[in-house]
Design a protein around this motif. Structure first.
Motif, mmCIF file in Angstrom:
data_model
loop_
_atom_site.group_PDB
_atom_site.id
_atom_site.type_symbol
_atom_site.label_atom_id
_atom_site.label_comp_id
_atom_site.label_asym_id
_atom_site.label_seq_id
_atom_site.Cartn_x
_atom_site.Cartn_y
_atom_site.Cartn_z
ATOM 1 N N LEU A 39 36.269 19.085 1.364
ATOM 2 C CA LEU A 39 36.253 18.989 -0.090
ATOM 3 C C LEU A 39 35.719 20.291 -0.681
ATOM 4 O O LEU A 39 34.707 20.826 -0.231
ATOM 5 C CB LEU A 39 35.390 17.813 -0.544
ATOM 6 N N GLY A 40 36.425 20.802 -1.676
ATOM 7 C CA GLY A 40 36.032 22.058 -2.285
ATOM 8 C C GLY A 40 36.623 23.286 -1.631
ATOM 9 O O GLY A 40 36.446 24.400 -2.129
ATOM 10 N N ARG A 41 37.346 23.107 -0.518
ATOM 11 C CA ARG A 41 37.991 24.228 0.146
ATOM 12 C C ARG A 41 39.324 24.555 -0.528
ATOM 13 O O ARG A 41 39.954 23.714 -1.172
ATOM 14 C CB ARG A 41 38.241 23.905 1.620
ATOM 15 N N GLY A 42 39.783 25.789 -0.352
ATOM 16 C CA GLY A 42 41.068 26.199 -0.885
ATOM 17 C C GLY A 42 42.204 25.458 -0.202
ATOM 18 O O GLY A 42 42.174 25.217 1.012
ATOM 19 N N ILE A 43 43.210 25.095 -0.985
ATOM 20 C CA ILE A 43 44.292 24.269 -0.466
ATOM 21 C C ILE A 43 45.134 25.008 0.567
ATOM 22 O O ILE A 43 45.837 24.402 1.365
ATOM 23 C CB ILE A 43 45.174 23.763 -1.647
ATOM 24 N N ARG A 44 45.069 26.342 0.590
ATOM 25 C CA ARG A 44 45.820 27.137 1.570
ATOM 26 C C ARG A 44 44.962 27.543 2.759
ATOM 27 O O ARG A 44 45.443 28.251 3.656
ATOM 28 C CB ARG A 44 46.402 28.390 0.910
ATOM 29 N N ALA A 45 43.707 27.154 2.784
ATOM 30 C CA ALA A 45 42.846 27.491 3.912
ATOM 31 C C ALA A 45 43.437 26.932 5.198
ATOM 32 O O ALA A 45 43.958 25.811 5.200
ATOM 33 C CB ALA A 45 41.439 26.946 3.686
ATOM 34 N N PRO A 46 43.373 27.673 6.312
ATOM 35 C CA PRO A 46 43.978 27.185 7.555
ATOM 36 C C PRO A 46 43.484 25.805 7.971
ATOM 37 O O PRO A 46 44.265 24.988 8.447
ATOM 38 C CB PRO A 46 43.579 28.255 8.577
ATOM 39 N N GLU A 47 42.193 25.535 7.770
ATOM 40 C CA GLU A 47 41.661 24.232 8.159
ATOM 41 C C GLU A 47 42.261 23.111 7.315
ATOM 42 O O GLU A 47 42.495 21.999 7.808
ATOM 43 C CB GLU A 47 40.137 24.220 8.029
ATOM 44 N N VAL A 48 42.488 23.401 6.040
ATOM 45 C CA VAL A 48 43.052 22.385 5.148
ATOM 46 C C VAL A 48 44.524 22.142 5.484
ATOM 47 O O VAL A 48 44.971 20.993 5.568
ATOM 48 C CB VAL A 48 42.884 22.804 3.677
ATOM 49 N N VAL A 49 45.268 23.215 5.692
ATOM 50 C CA VAL A 49 46.675 23.061 6.068
ATOM 51 C C VAL A 49 46.792 22.286 7.383
ATOM 52 O O VAL A 49 47.656 21.413 7.538
ATOM 53 C CB VAL A 49 47.357 24.434 6.176
ATOM 54 N N LYS A 50 45.903 22.585 8.331
ATOM 55 C CA LYS A 50 45.909 21.873 9.608
ATOM 56 C C LYS A 50 45.655 20.384 9.403
ATOM 57 O O LYS A 50 46.280 19.538 10.047
ATOM 58 C CB LYS A 50 44.858 22.472 10.538
ATOM 59 N N ARG A 51 44.723 20.052 8.494
ATOM 60 C CA ARG A 51 44.409 18.652 8.237
ATOM 61 C C ARG A 51 45.593 17.944 7.574
ATOM 62 O O ARG A 51 45.906 16.792 7.908
ATOM 63 C CB ARG A 51 43.172 18.557 7.352
ATOM 64 N N PHE A 52 46.243 18.638 6.640
ATOM 65 C CA PHE A 52 47.430 18.050 6.021
ATOM 66 C C PHE A 52 48.531 17.846 7.062
ATOM 67 O O PHE A 52 49.243 16.839 7.041
ATOM 68 C CB PHE A 52 47.922 18.926 4.875
ATOM 69 N N SER A 53 48.673 18.788 7.980
ATOM 70 C CA SER A 53 49.663 18.646 9.044
ATOM 71 C C SER A 53 49.310 17.472 9.939
ATOM 72 O O SER A 53 50.203 16.700 10.348
ATOM 73 C CB SER A 53 49.714 19.933 9.871
#
Length: 387
Positions: A39-53
């Motif tokens: 929460l609060g991380r950038g939507i393009r951050a690698p960790e966030v993209v990985k979580r969405f994947s």
């Protein structure tokens, strides 16, 4: 009359949430159990993209989506997913749309008035499914598998030709995770977080077959497509969307809530158990309907009767003799009575549907709560009549 009672029931549903969207949270749900790290991380951050994947991968596993299909997130819940498919893919050939409830009617209107595609509209009265003999395999087709606002579902898929030339866009938002879906007869399957697994609203998913991908690669719509609905880049299908990349900024909290629901579904036995839970809930409600004189299904044919968004009509002549505004007012009174007692919330029919009740029986609802609900409906009906 059968099913009526003179006093208030002695017990209430432990979880009195029967809305058809957003639906009840999974049993045992708690906001405190959701991960907070991203929460609060950038939507393009690698960790966030990985979580969405990861969310897409878990969704594929639970829903049993074929391996060669691609899943993408789309803003705007199921509505956004259907619109993205229509705007990005349709126009190459003539299109048919099944309009037998509110959302099918919406897709028909959008195809006609906004995409200017002059669709052939296959309509049916509330409570019925359209004549499947009119479906043309040479044309594209848009239809809801389960009409959330009419309580009517598709009668299987034998009427969809396996060697069809057109693509089939299926709005499955109140069917996914609750009913078997014939992946070999469909090309685009859409659903939202807020239906069968009780997720938060705002995000939709479009599952795309290889035939759908081929359409996106080969066909460039003549119309301008809004950014939020674009499934294509300059070359064709945008493959980044199938890796967890987002069309726009999505809610990480909503995604974590969705993953929580999917993991719950996997933990209790996967898709077969989710369907079985839904069927048990619908059967519990059916026991009451069959023994109660004042209520009946809006769906006329048991073969096309929904097991999730079960739509009911009041058949007591003291109510059916009223005009539509008065029938709506009567339903509103039933709703107010059960909500005032904390026995059930959001059981009225959709605002554009005929006056009646609508009970969500999907997998996140407990059968014991359905059984505890029905005496309260009897009480509210009798009370409203006597006022």
């Amino acid at each position: 009359m059968a099913g009526l009672m003179s006093g208030k029931p002695n017990s209430k549903p432990a979880r009195p949430w029967f809305s058809s969207g957003p639906t009840a949270k999974r049993p045992g749900w708690s906001s405190g159990a959701l991960p907070h790290e991203l929460l609060g991380r950038g939507i393009r951050a690698p960790e966030v993209v990985k979580r969405f994947s990861q969310g897409l991968q878990l969704t594929r596993e639970l829903l049993q989506v074929p391996n060669d299909w691609r899943l993408v997130y789309v803003p705007g819940s199921d509505t956004g997913a259907v619109e993205a498919a229509m705007w990005s893919m349709l126009g190459e050939r003539p299109v048919q749309v099944m309009a037998f409830e509110n959302f099918g009617q919406v897709w028909a209107t959008d195809l006609r008035d906004h995409l200017k595609l002059d669709p052939e509209i296959l309509s049916a009265p509330w409570g019925q499914f359209p004549d499947v003999s009119k479906v043309d395999p040479a044309k594209d087709l848009v239809f809801p598998w389960n009409g959330t606002t009419a309580g009517v579902k598709a009668p299987g898929a034998d009427w969809i030709a396996p060697d069809r030339e057109g693509i089939v866009i299926c709005d499955a938002t109140s069917a996914a995770f609750a009913m078997p879906l014939p992946w070999d007869r469909l090309d685009v399957v859409t659903f939202s977080f807020q239906k069968a697994l009780g997720g938060e609203a705002g995000l939709g998913v479009a599952a795309l077959s290889q035939k759908a991908i081929a359409r996106l690669n080969a066909y460039t719509p003549l119309r301008p497509v809004p950014k939020l609905l674009r499934l294509r880049n300059a070359e064709g299908f945008d493959p980044a969307l199938a890796t967890g990349s987002m069309i726009n900024t999505f809610s990480v909290w909503t995604l974590e809530d969705w993953i929580d629901g999917v993991e719950w579904g996997l933990s209790i036995g996967g898709l077969p158990e989710l369907i079985a839970r839904t069927d048990r809930n619908a059967a519990a409600l059916d026991t009451w309907v069959q023994s109660t004189d004042w209520i009946d299904y809006l769906a006329e044919d048991a073969a096309t009767r929904s097991t999730t968004s079960v739509c009911l009509k009041i058949v007591d002549p003291r109510v059916t003799g009223l005009d539509e505004p008065a029938r709506q007012a009567f339903v509103t009174r039933i709703k107010a009575l059960v909500e005032g007692e904390g026995a059930a919330f959001d059981v009225e029919s959709h605002r554009n549907a005929p006056a009646g009740l609508r009970i969500w029986c999907g997998c996140t609802v407990e059968t014991a709560d359905v059984e505890a609900l029905t005496p309260w409906l009897d009480w509210a009906f009798e009370t409203a009549l006597g006022e």
